[in-house]
Design an enzyme around this catalytic site. Structure first.
Site, PDB file in Angstrom:
ATOM      1  N   CYS A 110     -30.265  43.974  25.707  1.00 26.71           N
ATOM      2  CA  CYS A 110     -29.348  44.146  26.837  1.00 26.71           C
ATOM      3  C   CYS A 110     -28.491  42.895  27.048  1.00 26.71           C
ATOM      4  O   CYS A 110     -27.558  42.643  26.292  1.00 26.71           O
ATOM      5  CB  CYS A 110     -30.148  44.537  28.079  1.00 26.71           C
ATOM      6  SG  CYS A 110     -29.143  45.195  29.429  1.00 26.71           S
ATOM      7  N   HIS A 204     -33.587  48.637  26.023  1.00 24.42           N
ATOM      8  CA  HIS A 204     -34.773  47.815  26.286  1.00 24.42           C
ATOM      9  C   HIS A 204     -36.011  48.403  25.603  1.00 24.42           C
ATOM     10  O   HIS A 204     -36.838  49.053  26.247  1.00 24.42           O
ATOM     11  CB  HIS A 204     -35.046  47.722  27.793  1.00 24.42           C
ATOM     12  CG  HIS A 204     -34.121  46.834  28.541  1.00 24.42           C
ATOM     13  ND1 HIS A 204     -34.262  45.457  28.568  1.00 24.42           N
ATOM     14  CD2 HIS A 204     -33.041  47.116  29.311  1.00 24.42           C
ATOM     15  CE1 HIS A 204     -33.318  44.929  29.326  1.00 24.42           C
ATOM     16  NE2 HIS A 204     -32.556  45.908  29.785  1.00 24.42           N
ATOM     17  N   GLU A 206     -38.547  46.896  24.897  1.00 19.04           N
ATOM     18  CA  GLU A 206     -39.705  46.187  25.465  1.00 19.04           C
ATOM     19  C   GLU A 206     -40.155  46.749  26.802  1.00 19.04           C
ATOM     20  O   GLU A 206     -41.202  46.341  27.318  1.00 19.04           O
ATOM     21  CB  GLU A 206     -39.383  44.692  25.614  1.00 19.04           C
ATOM     22  CG  GLU A 206     -38.501  44.320  26.793  1.00 19.04           C
ATOM     23  CD  GLU A 206     -37.007  44.516  26.573  1.00 19.04           C
ATOM     24  OE1 GLU A 206     -36.217  44.065  27.413  1.00 19.04           O
ATOM     25  OE2 GLU A 206     -36.635  45.141  25.547  1.00 19.04           O
TER      26      GLU A 206
END
Length: 292
Positions: A110, A204, A206
């Site tokens: 991002c 994202h 993660e």
């Protein structure tokens, strides 16, 4: 996959200000850099992770030699806007330029891909198509992306957690755009600059769904104002469903209702890009430098 006999030493660059980090921790239980490190440890449990905080005035940032001592570097998301050139932003741009010069493999999510682009001469603006909230839909591999290691194991089109307003509009000169969708022309890319190579994504990988929900709960007025949710009740119902899926990804009723599949719900598939970066960029880098 290459075997590394000693723990990987990794740097997490948390791009948020102190206030932003504390707000995230109040909702999620950990700061963004800490949560990112936890996701990485889910892939390589014995790694050593350091966190630096370049948005903070007076932060102790690694120099080129210090950056080169790491096996890999990860850049988190951020609530900042890269076109607002205050010191919290310009410090990070300078750090990213130093990361390129160090030659250390780097990856960003991002804000991270935006930082990688701007530091190499690209342009980021507020997305004229508007905000991408909750999930980036129909991320589609480009021809270059179909043969690139960053996206190995992803289908030709997939969804991923995403929360962003800004987007890369002019990639730097040595950029391979690897994936796009209807919101952002640059959803994944490789950028080469000043001796370094950066892999990044606008989404994202993660983020578990609980982290998505913890961020969106602070954005409910924005979600309503921008038409993503009709009112507070519908917003809270959506977030409750995301929390339920986070606790039990096998809830097929909720997965079907929200159009989510294993690319988001399966914890191993969701982090595909992180695992590919570690296996294809970081571990070979360790071996090539005789660090194993």
């Amino acid at each position: 996959m290459l075997h590394v006999s000693r723990p990987l030493r990794l740097l997490i660059v948390d791009g948020n200000t102190r206030e932003q980090r504390e707000n995230h921790a109040a909702g999620y239980g950990s700061q963004p850099g800490e949560a990112y490190a936890e996701s990485i440890r889910g892939i390589v449990p014995d790694c050593i992770t350091d966190i630096c905080l370049p948005a903070d005035e007076g932060a102790n940032l690694p120099d080129g030699a210090g950056l080169a001592s790491y096996d890999g570097i990860f850049l988190t998301g951020s609530h900042l806007h890269i076109y607002n050139l205050d010191p919290a932003v310009t410090r990070q741009i300078e750090l990213m330029r130093a990361i390129y010069q160090s030659g250390t493999p780097s990856f960003g999510s991002c804000w991270g891909i935006q930082m990688g682009a701007v530091a190499a001469g690209g342009t980021v603006t507020a997305n004229p198509r508007g905000r991408e909230v909750g999930f980036a839909r129909r991320i589609t591999l480009t021809e270059a992306g179909r043969g690139h290691g960053l996206l190995a194991g992803r289908p030709l089109s997939f969804d991923a957690p995403a929360i962003h307003l800004d987007t890369v509009v002019t990639p730097p000169g040595e950029t391979s755009v690897l994936a796009s969708n209807g919101y952002s022309a640059v959803q994944a890319a490789e950028i080469r600059h000043d001796g370094g190579t950066f892999w990044g994504v606008q989404y994202h990988p993660e983020f578990p769904l609980g982290q998505v929900a913890s961020i969106l709960v602070r954005m409910v007025p924005i979600l309503i104002a921008e038409g993503f949710r009709r009112d507070e009740a519908s917003a809270e119902s959506w977030l409750a469903d995301l929390r339920a899926l986070d606790s039990d990804p096998a809830r097929q009723d909720l997965a079907w209702a929200h159009g989510l599949d294993a690319e988001v719900l399966d914890a191993e598939k969701r982090v595909t890009e992180l695992r590919n970066f570690l296996n294809l960029r970081v571990k070979p880098h360790v071996s090539a430098r005789g660090r194993a």
